[in-house]
Design an enzyme around this catalytic site. Structure first.
Site, short mmCIF file in Angstrom:
data_model
loop_
_atom_site.label_atom_id
_atom_site.label_comp_id
_atom_site.label_asym_id
_atom_site.label_seq_id
_atom_site.Cartn_x
_atom_site.Cartn_y
_atom_site.Cartn_z
N ASP A 35 0.83 -1.20 0.00
CA ASP A 35 0.00 0.00 0.00
C ASP A 35 0.86 1.25 0.00
O ASP A 35 1.44 1.61 1.03
CB ASP A 35 -0.90 0.00 1.25
CG ASP A 35 -1.97 -1.07 1.17
OD1 ASP A 35 -2.77 -1.03 0.23
OD2 ASP A 35 -1.99 -1.95 2.06
N ASP A 175 -10.36 -5.15 -1.07
CA ASP A 175 -9.34 -4.65 -0.14
C ASP A 175 -9.98 -3.97 1.06
O ASP A 175 -10.60 -2.92 0.92
CB ASP A 175 -8.44 -3.65 -0.90
CG ASP A 175 -7.25 -3.21 -0.07
OD1 ASP A 175 -7.03 -3.75 1.03
OD2 ASP A 175 -6.52 -2.31 -0.54
C1 DX5 Z 1 -6.17 0.33 3.30
C2 DX5 Z 1 -5.27 -0.59 2.53
C3 DX5 Z 1 -5.43 -2.02 2.82
C4 DX5 Z 1 -5.15 -2.46 4.24
C5 DX5 Z 1 -6.10 -3.59 4.51
O1 DX5 Z 1 -6.01 1.62 2.78
O2 DX5 Z 1 -5.45 -0.40 1.13
O3 DX5 Z 1 -4.68 -2.81 1.91
O4 DX5 Z 1 -3.84 -2.89 4.47
O5 DX5 Z 1 -5.98 -3.94 5.84
P1 DX5 Z 1 -7.00 -4.93 6.55
O6 DX5 Z 1 -6.95 -6.23 5.80
O7 DX5 Z 1 -6.44 -5.03 7.94
O8 DX5 Z 1 -8.35 -4.29 6.49
ZN ZN Z 2 -4.50 -1.83 -0.29
#
Ligand code: DX5
Ligand code: ZN
Length: 226
Positions: A35, A175
């Site tokens: 990310d 995501d």
């Molecule tokens: C949020 C990111 C995600 C995040 C997801 O802006 O794009 O990829 O890491 O995290 P979880 O799986 O913990 O919701």
């Molecule tokens: Zn992401």
């Protein structure tokens, strides 16, 4: 043979001080999700090109780079050079999404677009035939560990219908807030590339968490097809 549902652990929830160790733990993943946030497009400042290059050195798992940055048109090349295998950028941020997708394909990487929770699926109408991946955000971008937005199921249905209408089969990536409690449901609804940050790196055994999420998702998928 490639997995029917792919898992992409997000290193946002890994321990960056032990990144190589954490990447090794999830060597059974299909992608590594990175990310990149610029503090402008979304409210966080994470990491950039050097961290993508470091991941490339540390793992053979393909890198799924999620650009949450303004003007990805001008910066996506940096991430190709650093070793990205798949680059997704936000439709809300790109100036010329069609041109950027074609450019990324010319550079030899997979390319896709991302929709924020507030962005409707109809925004994809003119480019659905040009993407390898469509990613739906199931949380607002910026942070790991947020709750899954239930309205995402309706958007998944619309996206599956749009793909069917155009007779195309991009990977449908989801995501945010994916965990063992909803992996089967989201796969049954059409998601076939699941990002998971806290559900993988927050687990006692991240390697097992990847396998478990994939098994649950694939069981949801086969039930949906039955
Ligand atoms: C949020 C990111 C995600 C995040 C997801 O802006 O794009 O990829 O890491 O995290 P979880 O799986 O913990 O919701
Ligand atoms: Zn992401």
């Amino acid at each position: 043979m490639s997995n029917a549902v792919k898992i992409s652990p997000s290193i946002m929830s890994a321990d960056l001080a032990y990144l190589a160790r954490d990447l090794h733990a999830v060597r059974n993943a299909d992608y590594i999700h990175i990310d990149v946030i610029d503090g402008q497009f979304a409210p966080n400042l994470t990491y950039g090109v050097p961290v993508v290059a470091a991941c490339k050195r540390a793992t053979d798992v393909p890198l799924d780079v999620h650009l949450m940055i303004d003007n990805p048109d001008d910066h996506a090349d940096w991430f190709v050079d650093a070793g990205a295998d798949l680059i997704t950028f936000h439709i809300e941020a790109a100036r010329h999404a069609h041109r950027l997708l074609a450019h990324l394909h010319d550079r030899g990487v997979k390319a896709g677009v991302v929709l924020n929770p507030a962005t409707p699926v109809c925004m994809l109408e003119s480019i659905i035939e040009d993407v390898d991946v469509v990613m739906l955000m199931s949380v607002n971008p910026g942070f790991g560990g947020q709750s899954f937005i239930e309205g995402t199921y309706a958007k998944l249905n619309q996206l599956v219908a749009l793909c069917r209408e155009h007779d195309v089969h991009p990977l449908i990536e989801l995501d945010g807030g994916v965990s063992v409690s909803n992996a089967a449901e989201v796969a049954a609804a059409g998601a076939d590339l699941l990002v998971a940050g806290s559900a993988v790196f927050g687990a006692a055994d991240p390697h097992r968490a990847v396998a478990e999420l994939r098994a649950l998702a694939e069981s949801g998928l086969s039930k949906a097809g039955a």
